[in-house]
Design a protein around this motif. Structure first.
Motif, PDB file in Angstrom:
ATOM      1  N   THR A  11      12.399 -24.122 -60.003  1.00 41.71           N
ATOM      2  CA  THR A  11      12.242 -22.650 -60.254  1.00 41.71           C
ATOM      3  C   THR A  11      12.936 -21.233 -59.161  1.00 41.71           C
ATOM      4  O   THR A  11      13.040 -22.101 -58.202  1.00 41.71           O
ATOM      5  N   THR A  15      16.044 -19.461 -54.264  1.00 44.72           N
ATOM      6  CA  THR A  15      16.085 -18.458 -54.637  1.00 44.72           C
ATOM      7  C   THR A  15      17.275 -17.587 -53.863  1.00 44.72           C
ATOM      8  O   THR A  15      18.179 -17.478 -53.611  1.00 44.72           O
ATOM      9  N   SER A  60      13.347 -17.671 -57.509  1.00 39.68           N
ATOM     10  CA  SER A  60      12.892 -16.787 -56.339  1.00 39.68           C
ATOM     11  C   SER A  60      13.742 -15.687 -57.109  1.00 39.68           C
ATOM     12  O   SER A  60      15.416 -15.720 -56.794  1.00 39.68           O
ATOM     13  N   GLY A  63       6.382 -17.448 -65.888  1.00 42.29           N
ATOM     14  CA  GLY A  63       7.045 -16.946 -64.656  1.00 42.29           C
ATOM     15  C   GLY A  63       5.695 -15.582 -64.542  1.00 42.29           C
ATOM     16  O   GLY A  63       5.333 -14.808 -65.522  1.00 42.29           O
ATOM     17  N   GLU A 119      13.951 -25.393 -55.808  1.00 42.30           N
ATOM     18  CA  GLU A 119      13.449 -24.772 -55.833  1.00 42.30           C
ATOM     19  C   GLU A 119      14.581 -23.699 -55.527  1.00 42.30           C
ATOM     20  O   GLU A 119      15.115 -24.168 -54.288  1.00 42.30           O
ATOM     21  N   THR A 149       9.255 -15.086 -60.551  1.00 38.97           N
ATOM     22  CA  THR A 149      10.003 -15.874 -60.649  1.00 38.97           C
ATOM     23  C   THR A 149       9.757 -16.393 -62.117  1.00 38.97           C
ATOM     24  O   THR A 149       9.533 -15.886 -62.962  1.00 38.97           O
TER      25      THR A 149
END
Ligand code: C2O
Ligand code: CU
Length: 477
Positions: free
Chosen positions: A81, A43, A83, A12, A41, A119
């Motif tokens: 992943t 966040t 964020s 990242g 993903e 990230t």
């Protein structure tokens, strides 16, 4: 063999790993025979969340509490992943997974914080099936609503069911006038001055006829919470599972609370407990289950006809979260209905025995490590062996050893003790778990095989205890 190569890896926007022996970690990971990669993903960001009649400004994954369910199969690789849209650093810990150490997500221990705006991609094989979960291991972020379920399905499952329902239990503070950080500061400072309004904090003691007092001891918790939630909903507007009468539902129950043990029961039904902390046990029928923070239980319920409350009673705090099992006939039970099952047969560790195939290989411990649980409310100095949060003082273990951890609780408070990167067996019964409640004055011994090199947390899953220092590290020699 390889020594500590002090390597740092890029991932990242420039986040680096803390130096660890990545060669040995790679070797251990290779043995797990990685399967298909499943990508996700997430966040982490501030969010306004509706808890069912109560709107709060808090922090959440993907704008919701709990965060999205991540579901993979045993042996698959999870690639997630994250964020970070918070204004402070964070990370994700994958609770219950015996994963490669550099993906364990303990900021300051196995990785540096993922900075705001950055990230980071977690990628690891999940070797064991089960009901697990994810949350930050960074300050008090967990108690703001950052948590979600991680379900690892077992293709060879023996239990059968018609419906499945994942239930996350939580004690809710954030966005209701105080934050977990402010609460923690009060706990740390307030007690010294003897003038703290005890109306703010639950000092345990005499709750109205609460049967929990005999189970957990005098002090059930340190923090008083305005709400108790199941799946992010207050009991005023509960989550609901609609299903056919006679269905067998598999409940996957996770205690994601910061400072609350929950007693779970289903009105008018008994529970057949099948798993604890993801591992199968010999099925056992009870009326209710006590879950310390971090613990999980799976149970099968054969649902009759009507609408039935699933309640999570906050032990020693005199309130409940609830959800509803609804077969489409009858009316909803009253919000404050207290099922008789709460006072029936409560599951004890002594009722559990390991299912075939889940036992550790027979053997005596090569090494025993004594952990006295120490500290108290007045000085708010929770620790291990009288020390607080000593990241330097690692307890050594050697690869291939059978290790015994002996938790001796010298405090008047109960503590759910959790080990990262391994699943231990309760020494008394052989039941596999990763989090075990240690009652006041009690000693609990757990055994594990040291087969996952790295640097691993051992800590109390009471967030407030952990953060002041009821934690230590095991380090592979
Ligand atoms: Cu649920 Cu150390 O974690
Ligand atoms: Cu504790």
């Amino acid at each position: 063999a390889c020594g500590n190569d002090q390597k740092t890896a890029q991932n990242g926007g420039g986040t680096t790993f803390i130096s660890m022996d990545s060669h040995r970690i790679d070797e251990a990971e290779a043995v797990r025979e990685p399967g298909t990669v499943r990508e996700f993903e997430l966040t982490a960001a501030p969010a306004t969340v509706d808890l069912g009649g109560t709107e709060v400004d808090t922090w959440a994954y993907d704008g919701r509490v709990h965060g999205p369910e991540l579901r993979i199969k045993k042996g698959e690789r999870l690639k997630a992943t994250l964020s970070n849209d918070l204004d402070e650093g964070t990370g994700i810990h994958w609770h219950g997974i015996a994963l490669r150490c550099d993906m364990d997500g303990v900021t300051g221990v196995t990785q540096k914080e993922i900075a705001p705006g950055e990230t980071f991609t977690y990628e690891f094989t999940a070797p064991h099936p089960g009901t697990h979960w994810y949350h930050p291991h960074t300050g008090y972020q967990l108690d703001r609503g950052l948590y979600g379920p991680l379900i690892v399905e077992d293709p060879d499952e023996e239990v059968t069911w018609d419906e499945e329902w994942v239930l996350l239990l939580d004690d809710w503070l954030d966005g209701t006038g105080t934050t977990p950080d402010e609460t923690a500061a009060k706990l740390r400072d307030g007690m010294d001055h003897g003038d703290m309004g005890h109306g703010d904090m639950d000092m345990g003691g005499s709750e109205e006829g609460d049967p929990s007092q005999s189970v957990l001891g005098e002090d059930a918790g340190d923090v008083e919470y305005p709400h108790f939630l199941i799946n992010g909903r207050t009991s005023a507007d509960p989550d609901r599972l609609e299903l056919r009468p006679g269905s067998r539902v598999r409940l996957r129950v996770i205690n994601a609370g910061g400072d609350t043990a929950f007693r779970l029961a289903v009105g008018g039904h008994r529970l057949t407990v099948t798993h604890t902390d993801g591992f199968a046990v010999e099925p056992v029928e009870v009326d209710s289950i006590l879950l310390g923070m971090g613990e999980r239980y799976d149970a099968i319920v054969e649902v009759g006809e009507g609408v039935f409350p699933v309640v999570a009673h906050a032990e020693g705090k005199g309130a409940m979260g609830r959800a509803l099992l609804d077969t489409g006939s009858g009316s909803d039970p009253a919000a404050d209905e207290r099922p008789a099952e709460l006072d029936g047969k409560l599951l004890a560790y002594a009722d559990l025995s390991p299912a075939e195939g889940t036992e550790l290989e027979p053997g005596e411990p090569d090494r025993t490590i004594d952990f006295a649980l120490t500290g108290g409310m007045m000085d708010y100095d929770w620790g291990i062996n009288g020390r607080q949060g000593d990241h330097e003082g690692m307890y050594p273990v050697e690869e291939g050893e059978r290790v015994r951890l002996r938790f001796r609780n010298e405090t008047i408070m109960w503590h759910p003790m959790h080990l990262h990167g391994h699943t231990f067996a309760l020494a008394d019964s052989g039941v596999r778990k990763d989090t075990a409640v240690v009652l006041p004055g009690e000693t609990v011994e757990v055994d594990f095989t040291a087969d996952n090199p790295g640097r691993w947390m051992v800590h109390c899953h009471n967030l407030y205890h952990n953060e002041v220092g009821m934690m230590t590290l095991l380090g592979y020699l």
